[in-house]
Design an enzyme around this catalytic site. Structure first.
Site, PDB file in Angstrom:
ATOM      1  NE  ARG A   1      20.127  48.992  23.445  1.00  0.00           N
ATOM      2  CZ  ARG A   1      20.828  48.456  24.409  1.00  0.00           C
ATOM      3  NH1 ARG A   1      21.915  47.735  24.163  1.00  0.00           N
ATOM      4  NH2 ARG A   1      20.444  48.601  25.675  1.00  0.00           N
ATOM      5  CG  ASP A   2      20.178  44.682  25.669  1.00  0.00           C
ATOM      6  OD1 ASP A   2      20.781  43.648  25.363  1.00  0.00           O
ATOM      7  OD2 ASP A   2      20.395  45.302  26.720  1.00  0.00           O
TER       8      ASP A   2
ATOM      9  CB  CYS B   1      26.513  43.608  26.133  1.00  0.00           C
ATOM     10  SG  CYS B   1      27.825  44.705  25.586  1.00  0.00           S
TER      11      CYS B   1
HETATM   12  P1  HMG Z   1      36.212  53.616  17.660  1.00  0.00           P
HETATM   13  O1  HMG Z   1      36.585  52.624  16.621  1.00  0.00           O
HETATM   14  O2  HMG Z   1      37.122  53.796  18.825  1.00  0.00           O
HETATM   15  O3  HMG Z   1      35.811  55.050  17.094  1.00  0.00           O
HETATM   16  O4  HMG Z   1      34.780  53.213  18.182  1.00  0.00           O
HETATM   17  P2  HMG Z   1      36.406  56.063  16.128  1.00  0.00           P
HETATM   18  O5  HMG Z   1      35.904  57.393  16.573  1.00  0.00           O
HETATM   19  O6  HMG Z   1      37.879  55.858  15.959  1.00  0.00           O
HETATM   20  O7  HMG Z   1      35.680  55.688  14.737  1.00  0.00           O
HETATM   21  C1  HMG Z   1      35.978  54.546  14.014  1.00  0.00           C
HETATM   22  C2  HMG Z   1      35.089  54.507  12.778  1.00  0.00           C
HETATM   23  O8  HMG Z   1      33.718  54.406  13.164  1.00  0.00           O
HETATM   24  C3  HMG Z   1      35.182  55.752  11.938  1.00  0.00           C
HETATM   25  O9  HMG Z   1      34.899  55.371  10.598  1.00  0.00           O
HETATM   26  C4  HMG Z   1      34.042  56.600  12.421  1.00  0.00           C
HETATM   27  O10 HMG Z   1      33.588  57.536  11.495  1.00  0.00           O
HETATM   28  C5  HMG Z   1      32.988  55.545  12.689  1.00  0.00           C
HETATM   29  P3  HMG Z   1      36.075  55.238   9.498  1.00  0.00           P
HETATM   30  O11 HMG Z   1      36.633  56.617   9.402  1.00  0.00           O
HETATM   31  O12 HMG Z   1      37.078  54.256  10.080  1.00  0.00           O
HETATM   32  O13 HMG Z   1      35.345  54.743   8.287  1.00  0.00           O
HETATM   33  N1  HMG Z   1      32.023  55.949  13.710  1.00  0.00           N
HETATM   34  C6  HMG Z   1      30.696  55.909  13.562  1.00  0.00           C
HETATM   35  N2  HMG Z   1      29.922  55.565  12.515  1.00  0.00           N
HETATM   36  C7  HMG Z   1      28.586  55.672  12.692  1.00  0.00           C
HETATM   37  N3  HMG Z   1      28.006  56.093  13.841  1.00  0.00           N
HETATM   38  C8  HMG Z   1      28.764  56.446  14.892  1.00  0.00           C
HETATM   39  C9  HMG Z   1      30.162  56.365  14.769  1.00  0.00           C
HETATM   40  N4  HMG Z   1      31.181  56.635  15.600  1.00  0.00           N
HETATM   41  C10 HMG Z   1      32.311  56.386  14.954  1.00  0.00           C
HETATM   42  N5  HMG Z   1      28.180  56.857  16.020  1.00  0.00           N
HETATM   43  C11 HMG Z   1      32.612  53.703  19.135  1.00  0.00           C
HETATM   44  C12 HMG Z   1      34.108  53.950  19.201  1.00  0.00           C
HETATM   45  C13 HMG Z   1      32.010  54.261  20.406  1.00  0.00           C
HETATM   46  C14 HMG Z   1      32.041  54.391  17.907  1.00  0.00           C
HETATM   47  C15 HMG Z   1      32.397  52.174  19.008  1.00  0.00           C
HETATM   48  O14 HMG Z   1      33.116  51.539  20.010  1.00  0.00           O
HETATM   49  C16 HMG Z   1      30.970  51.756  19.121  1.00  0.00           C
HETATM   50  O15 HMG Z   1      30.145  52.100  18.271  1.00  0.00           O
HETATM   51  N6  HMG Z   1      30.643  51.006  20.161  1.00  0.00           N
HETATM   52  C17 HMG Z   1      29.259  50.583  20.410  1.00  0.00           C
HETATM   53  C18 HMG Z   1      29.251  49.280  21.089  1.00  0.00           C
HETATM   54  C19 HMG Z   1      27.842  48.900  21.421  1.00  0.00           C
HETATM   55  O16 HMG Z   1      26.876  49.362  20.827  1.00  0.00           O
HETATM   56  N7  HMG Z   1      27.715  47.969  22.416  1.00  0.00           N
HETATM   57  C20 HMG Z   1      26.444  47.461  22.824  1.00  0.00           C
HETATM   58  C21 HMG Z   1      25.590  48.475  23.500  1.00  0.00           C
HETATM   59  S1  HMG Z   1      25.978  48.716  25.222  1.00  0.00           S
HETATM   60  C22 HMG Z   1      25.066  47.501  26.037  1.00  0.00           C
HETATM   61  O17 HMG Z   1      24.537  46.608  25.408  1.00  0.00           O
HETATM   62  C23 HMG Z   1      24.863  47.617  27.518  1.00  0.00           C
HETATM   63  C24 HMG Z   1      23.463  48.130  27.893  1.00  0.00           C
HETATM   64  O18 HMG Z   1      22.448  47.287  27.372  1.00  0.00           O
HETATM   65  C25 HMG Z   1      23.334  48.188  29.414  1.00  0.00           C
HETATM   66  C26 HMG Z   1      23.735  46.880  30.108  1.00  0.00           C
HETATM   67  O19 HMG Z   1      23.241  45.816  29.731  1.00  0.00           O
HETATM   68  O20 HMG Z   1      24.520  46.989  31.030  1.00  0.00           O
HETATM   69  C27 HMG Z   1      23.211  49.550  27.368  1.00  0.00           C
HETATM   70 MG    MG Z   2      21.826  45.396  28.199  1.00  0.00          MG
END
Ligand code: HMG
Ligand code: MG
Length: 324
Positions: free
Chosen positions: A29-30, A254
């Site tokens: 994943r990450d 990330c």
């Molecule tokens: P948004 O654009 O604000 O959301 O994104 P929205 O609700 O307005 O939706 C926009 C579009 O996305 C819509 O589709 C939704 O249906 C769709 P459209 O109508 O435009 O065709 N949608 C989805 N589709 C599939 N699955 C879903 C989903 N949700 C909405 N779940 C949102 C908000 C949270 C969805 C977006 O910002 C997002 O997915 N972000 C994820 C970012 C991410 O994964 N970052 C990396 C992981 S975090 C990390 O790495 C840190 C960690 O490792 C810890 C650390 O290291 O500190 C965990």
């Molecule tokens: Mg991470």
């Protein structure tokens, strides 16, 4: 010989260490969320198979996030169908909202991970929400996931520092952590998202948190951008933390945190733990095989130090054999 502050009784500096720790693998994943190239689903499944073969029991395999935000993990459903279920192994995935939870539920996911940030700017960039909105969302997803029989893990990012805001006050971290734990997660993983933490800071953060949260609920998620992940893990270990996130070969980062490099490499963590008599249940040789597969699939040398040392030794042995 008289004891003094520096010599002390053997083993006393680190205190009593846990006999056993869990490694929570985040490579698929990450790691893969941060690669420019999207791996085919069957290659991801091959890597996960190799991690399971090495004895890994907790593996975060993908994310049910928006495919527009993280296209590399858009095949979450197909991947879960391909890897199926394995005896004694829990596959988990990131779930950002109810839409993601619906997808995860339909795919038969057993464990969901909710994720929020301790800094407003990273929260906005990563999930397009303020911290307060993110907390409300995490509560909502956690309650619904628990109701449908899933276990829920939580992440808090930017605990050691934020790529946009710099310093993150420890009081804010404690406050958000308490709210996340109250929401019903079974484990809280503290993220050094951009790998800026040092051991003394880790001691301070854990010290502040342990006044409110039992150590058994905490995990450390340490990116190794500046080479301090293992040192910070050691501080966690001596504080009694027994879950460490790690990534095969040190993959990771990330996409919404500039400067975030790979995670603590699983092989480096396992080498250190097992060398200190702390059991992980993981076979280091098989882990190197998994690291080799990760390198082959990704098409470049990975950063994991133990992996490179083991592969280098093997190469030397092979060339010696070829010469004799
Ligand atoms: P948004 O654009 O604000 O959301 O994104 P929205 O609700 O307005 O939706 C926009 C579009 O996305 C819509 O589709 C939704 O249906 C769709 P459209 O109508 O435009 O065709 N949608 C989805 N589709 C599939 N699955 C879903 C989903 N949700 C909405 N779940 C949102 C908000 C949270 C969805 C977006 O910002 C997002 O997915 N972000 C994820 C970012 C991410 O994964 N970052 C990396 C992981 S975090 C990390 O790495 C840190 C960690 O490792 C810890 C650390 O290291 O500190 C965990
Ligand atoms: Mg991470």
């Amino acid at each position: 010989m008289a004891e003094n502050a520096l010599s002390g009784p053997r083993g006393s500096f680190l205190g009593r260490l846990p006999d056993r720790v869990d490694v929570y693998e985040v490579g698929p994943r990450d790691g893969l969320q941060n690669e420019l190239r999207t791996l085919p689903t069957r290659d991801k499944a091959r890597l996960i198979d190799a991690l399971v073969a090495a004895g890994e029991k907790r593996i975060e395999v993908t994310s049910f996030v928006s495919p527009r935000w993280i296209p590399q993990l858009a095949d979450a459903e197909e991947l879960l169908a391909l890897v199926g279920r394995r005896e004694g192994v829990v596959f988990s995935a990131l779930v950002p909202n109810l839409k993601g939870l619906e997808r995860a539920r339909a795919a038969g996911l057993e464990e969901a991970a909710v994720f929020i940030s301790a800094s407003e700017a990273h929260s906005k960039k990563n999930i397009n929400k303020s911290i307060a909105e993110a907390l409300a969302g995490a509560r909502e997803v956690t309650a619904a996931a628990l109701q449908s029989g899933m276990r829920v893990r939580g992440y808090l990012s930017t605990v050691w520092g934020c790529p946009y805001e710099g310093h993150v006050p420890v009081e804010r971290v404690v406050d958000i952590c308490r709210q996340l734990v109250d929401a019903g997660i079974y484990q809280l993983s503290l993220g050094d998202t951009i790998g800026v933490g040092t051991p003394r800071q880790t001691e301070e953060i854990l010290g502040a948190l342990l006044a409110h949260i039992p150590v058994g609920k905490l995990a450390l998620h340490l990116h190794d951008t500046r080479g301090t992940a293992l040192a910070n893990a050691l501080v966690g270990l001596s504080a009694g933390v027994t879950t460490f996130d790690a990534s095969i070969g040190g993959l990771g980062g990330c996409p919404y945190a500039p400067g975030a490099a790979g995670n603590l490499a699983t092989e480096d963590a396992v080498f250190m733990f097992q060398g200190m008599g702390v059991d992980t249940g993981i076979d280091l040789d098989r882990l190197v095989e998994a690291g080799e597969i990760a390198q082959e699939l990704i098409g470049r040398k990975l950063a994991g130090k133990y992996l490179q040392a083991a592969l280098g030794e093997r190469e030397k042995k092979a060339s010696r054999r070829a010469r004799t």
